[in-house]
Design a protein around this motif. Sequence first.
Motif, mmCIF file in Angstrom:
data_model
loop_
_atom_site.group_PDB
_atom_site.id
_atom_site.type_symbol
_atom_site.label_atom_id
_atom_site.label_comp_id
_atom_site.label_asym_id
_atom_site.label_seq_id
_atom_site.Cartn_x
_atom_site.Cartn_y
_atom_site.Cartn_z
ATOM 1 N N ALA A 81 -1.051 -11.370 5.433
ATOM 2 C CA ALA A 81 -0.293 -10.146 5.151
ATOM 3 C C ALA A 81 -1.055 -9.267 4.164
ATOM 4 C CB ALA A 81 1.093 -10.499 4.611
ATOM 5 N N ARG A 82 -1.606 -9.874 3.122
ATOM 6 C CA ARG A 82 -2.411 -9.097 2.159
ATOM 7 C C ARG A 82 -3.653 -8.521 2.842
ATOM 8 N NH1 ARG A 82 -0.832 -13.536 -1.071
ATOM 9 N NH2 ARG A 82 -2.831 -14.568 -0.680
ATOM 10 N N LYS A 83 -4.285 -9.331 3.664
ATOM 11 C CA LYS A 83 -5.504 -8.894 4.368
ATOM 12 C C LYS A 83 -5.242 -7.648 5.208
ATOM 13 C CE LYS A 83 -8.754 -10.497 7.881
ATOM 14 N NZ LYS A 83 -9.141 -11.645 8.729
ATOM 15 N N TYR A 84 -4.072 -7.583 5.830
ATOM 16 C CA TYR A 84 -3.763 -6.460 6.715
ATOM 17 C C TYR A 84 -2.944 -5.364 6.044
ATOM 18 C CZ TYR A 84 -6.016 -9.134 10.286
ATOM 19 O OH TYR A 84 -6.964 -9.821 11.007
ATOM 20 N N GLY A 85 -2.967 -5.361 4.712
ATOM 21 C CA GLY A 85 -2.485 -4.198 3.982
ATOM 22 C C GLY A 85 -1.002 -4.145 3.670
ATOM 23 N N LEU A 86 -0.376 -5.281 3.463
ATOM 24 C CA LEU A 86 1.030 -5.276 3.079
ATOM 25 C C LEU A 86 1.228 -4.320 1.901
ATOM 26 C CD1 LEU A 86 3.891 -6.550 3.291
ATOM 27 C CD2 LEU A 86 3.107 -8.236 1.614
ATOM 28 N N THR A 87 2.125 -3.346 2.072
ATOM 29 C CA THR A 87 2.341 -2.356 1.019
ATOM 30 C C THR A 87 3.709 -2.467 0.366
ATOM 31 O OG1 THR A 87 3.110 -0.700 2.611
ATOM 32 C CG2 THR A 87 0.764 -0.671 2.044
ATOM 33 N N GLU A 88 4.673 -3.043 1.058
ATOM 34 C CA GLU A 88 6.024 -3.207 0.505
ATOM 35 C C GLU A 88 6.597 -4.527 0.975
ATOM 36 O OE1 GLU A 88 8.736 0.010 1.406
ATOM 37 O OE2 GLU A 88 7.102 1.464 1.248
ATOM 38 N N ARG A 89 7.384 -5.135 0.093
ATOM 39 C CA ARG A 89 8.076 -6.390 0.419
ATOM 40 C C ARG A 89 9.409 -6.374 -0.305
ATOM 41 N NH1 ARG A 89 9.267 -11.280 -1.638
ATOM 42 N NH2 ARG A 89 9.119 -13.062 -0.252
ATOM 43 N N GLU A 90 10.500 -6.546 0.443
ATOM 44 C CA GLU A 90 11.819 -6.626 -0.172
ATOM 45 C C GLU A 90 12.677 -7.619 0.606
ATOM 46 O OE1 GLU A 90 15.751 -3.975 -1.182
ATOM 47 O OE2 GLU A 90 13.847 -2.942 -0.877
ATOM 48 N N PHE A 91 13.157 -8.636 -0.088
ATOM 49 C CA PHE A 91 14.021 -9.642 0.510
ATOM 50 C C PHE A 91 15.202 -9.892 -0.415
ATOM 51 C CE2 PHE A 91 10.310 -10.298 2.971
ATOM 52 C CZ PHE A 91 10.731 -10.878 4.157
#
Length: 103
Positions: A81-91
């Motif tokens: 996920a970091r490698k492919y540019g995760l920009t937001e995460r909300e759970f």
Amino acid sequence: MKAKVAVFGTLRFPAENIEKVLPHLKALVSSTYANDGCIAYDVAEDPFDKGLIRFSELWPSRESLENHLKASHIEPWRAQARKYGLTEREFNSYDLSSDAVAV
């Protein structure tokens, strides 16, 4: 099996990377179903917001959710996920206090 915990969340990736993310996401979902004891673990890209991935999860206990978050397949997924540019995460997780009712 009765669900005791529900989780709803989103991840956002650059739209141009979503096709690269999907195989890793599929591996996460498959591993979660095979190993983590979830009742439901549903993932979909929002059809109106390219790059936004929505999660809905049902777990039999808070402990099973916590174990899932420490499972061996989680860190490899997070690395991709970091490698492919995760920009937001909300759970967010919710304890369920009664049986589900069809609406």
